[in-house]
Each structure stands twice: as C-alpha cells, then as structure tokens.
Design an enzyme around this catalytic site. Structure first.
Site, short mmCIF file in Angstrom:
data_model
loop_
_atom_site.label_atom_id
_atom_site.label_comp_id
_atom_site.label_asym_id
_atom_site.label_seq_id
_atom_site.Cartn_x
_atom_site.Cartn_y
_atom_site.Cartn_z
CE LYS A 13 -39.47 -57.68 -59.16
NZ LYS A 13 -38.42 -56.68 -58.89
NE ARG A 85 -39.99 -53.29 -64.22
CZ ARG A 85 -39.26 -54.41 -64.19
NH1 ARG A 85 -39.77 -55.56 -64.57
NH2 ARG A 85 -38.03 -54.37 -63.75
NE ARG A 124 -29.36 -57.95 -61.20
CZ ARG A 124 -30.65 -57.62 -61.21
NH1 ARG A 124 -31.53 -58.38 -60.61
NH2 ARG A 124 -31.06 -56.54 -61.82
NE ARG A 130 -30.34 -57.56 -65.51
CZ ARG A 130 -31.56 -57.50 -64.98
NH1 ARG A 130 -32.01 -58.53 -64.29
NH2 ARG A 130 -32.31 -56.43 -65.14
NE ARG A 141 -32.78 -51.93 -64.01
CZ ARG A 141 -31.76 -52.62 -63.51
NH1 ARG A 141 -30.52 -52.19 -63.62
NH2 ARG A 141 -31.98 -53.76 -62.92
P1 AMP Z 1 -36.08 -57.08 -64.89
O1 AMP Z 1 -35.25 -58.26 -65.23
O2 AMP Z 1 -37.46 -57.45 -64.39
O3 AMP Z 1 -35.38 -56.13 -63.95
O4 AMP Z 1 -36.34 -56.25 -66.25
C1 AMP Z 1 -35.25 -55.73 -66.99
C2 AMP Z 1 -35.74 -54.63 -67.92
O5 AMP Z 1 -36.72 -55.15 -68.83
C3 AMP Z 1 -36.45 -53.45 -67.24
O6 AMP Z 1 -35.55 -52.49 -66.74
C4 AMP Z 1 -37.30 -52.92 -68.39
O7 AMP Z 1 -36.54 -52.19 -69.31
C5 AMP Z 1 -37.75 -54.20 -69.08
N1 AMP Z 1 -39.01 -54.72 -68.49
C6 AMP Z 1 -39.19 -55.88 -67.80
N2 AMP Z 1 -40.46 -56.01 -67.41
C7 AMP Z 1 -41.10 -54.91 -67.87
C8 AMP Z 1 -42.45 -54.43 -67.77
N3 AMP Z 1 -43.38 -55.12 -67.10
N4 AMP Z 1 -42.75 -53.25 -68.35
C9 AMP Z 1 -41.84 -52.55 -69.04
N5 AMP Z 1 -40.55 -52.91 -69.15
C10 AMP Z 1 -40.19 -54.09 -68.57
#
Ligand code: AMP
Length: 188
Positions: A13, A85, A124, A130, A141
C-alpha cells in the site's frame, strides 16, 4: 476522488499509495508515516505511539482518529493509506467525511498471501531498518490484522465500496491494476 488503500502489512500500500496520489494529484495521508514523523520529532504523540508501534500493536482509536481528522480538511481528493484499521476507525472516517460532504468513493483491497507478506516484511527490515519489522512484531502485526483490521473489509463490502486487486507481481503490474481499479487511465 477519495480512496482508502486497504490490506495487511507488507501488501504494498505504501509504495503504491505514493505513486497513485502523485498521478491523481491528490493528498496522500499515511497514518504510519505520520506516526513515524511524530516519533522522529520526539513529540508527546510520538512517545505514546512508539510504545504501541514497537510491540506491533495498534495505537488507540481516539489518538489515531484525532490525528487523521486534523488532516482531512485539505483538498477534495485524498488517498488514505494505513487507516482505518478498526471498525471504530472506519465508522469515524465515514462520519467525518459525510459531515464534510466528501464521502469515500472506494476502498481498494490488496490481496497478497501470508507467506509472501512475511517474505516482503523480512526483506523490508533489511533494507529500511524499520524498528517494527522484527520477526516478533511481524508476527504480532499479522495477528492484529486478522483480529482487528480484517473485519473492516466486511464493513466496506456491505456498503459496496470494495474493489479487490491482486497484490502479487512487479510494482508496475500492481500499479496498472490499481489505476484500473480506481477508474483512472491505464498508463504510467
Ligand atoms: P504502517 O506503516 O501503516 O504499517 O504502520 C506502522 C504502525 O503504526 C502500526 O503497526 C501501528 O502500530 C501504527 N498505526 C498506523 N496506522 C494505524 C492506525 N490506523 N491505527 C492504529 N495504529 C496505527
């Protein structure tokens, strides 16, 4: 056009979102990127969020909903990646967008099988370093996605706003499918 990009961690995404927002010339709102910026800046929000992110857990709804609401005011078009989410987030997004008279057009679901997702996330981790791409948090996750995020798919399905695309293949192949899915032109 207002679009949500939806799918499990590692579905592509982020990469595709940047490209699509640029092509359609719409605002790109990625909650993961926003949170990492807050963590980098050492803000109160960043400090709070980091505790959840490092465990692979979701940041609480009220925190994340406030954060995204403060960014929804921009232009008419927007592409949202990494949000919603949870069902609570999906309902809050609909309510905020309805209120602004800017309803969501589509939710694009990136379909990728579990083995491929884990492979991509491990890859990644070595490329981007990260802090939440360790084997333990990757597995957490994935569980969190199944338990809390996957139900959001049915929410959008029942309102007829889901478009599914195959997330396997080269970034260009996936991008072309994405363009078709959102009804744009099929060129690079
Ligand atoms: P991402 O880069 O989208 O994979 O997000 C990394 C981390 O940020 C996730 O594993 C969550 O801990 C937090 N996070 C990002 N978006 C959300 C969301 N919409 N709701 C809750 N936590 C989020």
């Amino acid at each position: 056009m207002r679009i949500v990009l939806f799918g499990p961690p590692g579905a592509g995404k982020g990469t595709q979102g940047v490209r699509l927002a640029e092509k359609l010339n719409i605002t790109h709102l990625a909650t993961g990127d926003m949170l990492r910026a807050e963590v980098g800046a050492g803000s109160e929000l960043g400090k709070l969020a980091k505790q959840y992110m490092d465990r692979g857990d979701l940041v609480p709804d009220e925190v994340i909903i406030n954060m995204i609401k403060s960014r929804l005011g921009g232009g008419d078009g927007m592409l949202i990646d990494g949000f919603p989410r949870t069902l609570g987030q999906a309902e809050a997004l609909d309510a905020a967008l309805q209120e602004a008279n800017k309803p969501l057009d589509k939710c694009v679901y990136f379909k990728v099988d579990q083995d491929e997702l884990v492979k991509r996330l491990i890859n990644r981790a070595s490329e981007q370093g990260r802090s939440d791409d360790t084997p333990e948090t990757i597995s957490r996750r994935m569980d969190v996605y199944q338990q809390q995020t996957a139900p959001v798919l049915d929410y959008y399905r029942s309102s007829g706003r889901i478009v599914e695309i195959d997330g396997l293949g080269t970034p260009d192949e996936v991008f072309n499918r994405l363009i078709l899915a959102v009804g744009g032109e099929n060129k690079n």
